[in-house]
Enzyme design. Structure first.
Site, PDB file in Angstrom:
ATOM      1  N   LYS A 123       0.852  -1.201   0.000  1.00  0.00           N
ATOM      2  CA  LYS A 123       0.000   0.000   0.000  1.00  0.00           C
ATOM      3  C   LYS A 123       0.879   1.239   0.000  1.00  0.00           C
ATOM      4  CE  LYS A 123       0.869   1.563   4.334  1.00  0.00           C
ATOM      5  NZ  LYS A 123       1.527   2.746   4.720  1.00  0.00           N
ATOM      6  N   ASP A 151      -2.497  -1.968   9.934  1.00  0.00           N
ATOM      7  CA  ASP A 151      -2.626  -1.918   8.468  1.00  0.00           C
ATOM      8  C   ASP A 151      -3.198  -3.202   7.868  1.00  0.00           C
ATOM      9  OD1 ASP A 151      -1.638   0.639   8.237  1.00  0.00           O
ATOM     10  OD2 ASP A 151       0.421   0.000   7.804  1.00  0.00           O
TER      11      ASP A 151
END
Ligand code: ATP
Length: 284
Positions: free
Chosen positions: A11, A137
């Site tokens: 990401k 995350d």
């Protein structure tokens, strides 16, 4: 099914704002997160009894300190599959400790991959809960796409997908621990913050240039003071035609978004004369 190959995608942060430090020491954040096509490959092979891992990165732990192993342990516990085990073969391409959520991506891919391999004993909601307990995350890495993350990063709202674009990633050869960067941030003294609301409006309008103009990460100030290379890379990307460039997470990787593929490739090529970890990928 005995074996399954899954991809664990990295990401980037399009924006990252730190709002306040909570009494428990965690920081409240608001950030726009985006999945990119840089990935680790993971082969999961069912075996009875134990969980084992091998990887192409010699210094990564292969025991419970590895998030992929911990994810498998949590999965078997939660699914009440006590006698089961798995051999995890991990090919890492995502640089480690780079702000790209590589470990979280592996954990997410192991959770969803094992769930597929065992015939979906857990709901997506349960997988997200297990993920959140492994790391802030991990839920994003399970969900993917483009998301607004709030709270300590675990509270996710799905957003319209960012129009597909080219991303150059460049990690200078320096390390910046997340804890160190947070320890240096004084929320009341942050001089510049990202225009998250404006970036959200641009996203909803499908306005890629509007999102790029608003990309900013409040951790950059701290990181750049430690390592000039971060601002050098950012300047090089903008000079090479990036529509926007921003440090991802707590760094040190810088991500540049390029609507022009040739410009992205030329920029990656030029950066790779100086830096080893350079990738030309796409948003997903
Ligand atoms: P984030 O962006 O979520 O802060 P990061 O990209 O900065 O993460 P990671 O690559 O996830 O950092 O690695 C952080 C630490 O986690 C490393 O010190 C590493 O030893 C440990 N770790 C445990 N499992 C893994 C894994 N499967 N891949 C990478 N690192 C792992």
């Amino acid at each position: 099914m005995k074996e399954l190959t899954v991809r664990a995608y990295a990401k980037i942060n399009l924006t990252l704002d730190v709002l306040r430090r909570r009494a428990d020491g965690y920081h409240e954040v608001r950030m726009l997160m985006q999945r990119v096509s840089l990935c680790d490959d993971i082969v999961l092979s069912r075996q009875s009894g134990d969980i084992s891992l091998r990887s192409n990165v010699a210094y990564l732990p292969c025991d419970s300190r590895n998030l992929a192993v911990r994810a498998a342990e949590r999965f078997f516990d939660a699914a009440a599959l006590g006698g089961e085990g798995v051999a995890i073969d991990l090919v890492k391409r995502i640089p480690v400790a780079a702000g790209l959520a590589g470990g979280s991506a592996d954990a997410a891919a192991v959770l969803t991959g094992l769930n597929t391999l065992y015939g979906a004993p857990l709901s997506e909601e349960r997988l997200m809960e297990l993920g959140a307990a492994l790391g802030a995350d991990v839920p994003f890495c399970i969900a993917g796409g483009t998301m607004l993350a709030e709270g300590i990063g675990e509270r996710l709202t799905r957003l319209p997908a960012l129009p597909r674009t080219n991303v150059v990633l460049c990690k200078p050869p320096v390390s910046l621990s997340t804890a160190y960067v947070y320890s240096k941030i004084r929320c009341s003294r942050i001089r510049r913050r990202p225009d998250t609301a404006g970036a959200l409006d641009a996203l909803r309008a499908g306005d890629l240039a509007g999102v790029c103009r608003r990309m900013y990460n409040v951790m950059e100030d701290v990181a750049v003071q430690e390592h000039r290379a971060i601002s050098d890379i950012k300047s090089a990307m903008l000079a090479a035609g990036a529509d926007g460039a921003v440090m991802s997470g707590s760094g040190p990787t810088v991500a540049g978004l390029f609507s022009n593929r040739n410009a992205a490739e030329a920029c990656a090529c030029a950066l790779s004369n100086t830096y080893r970890d350079v990738f030309c990928v796409e948003t997903m």
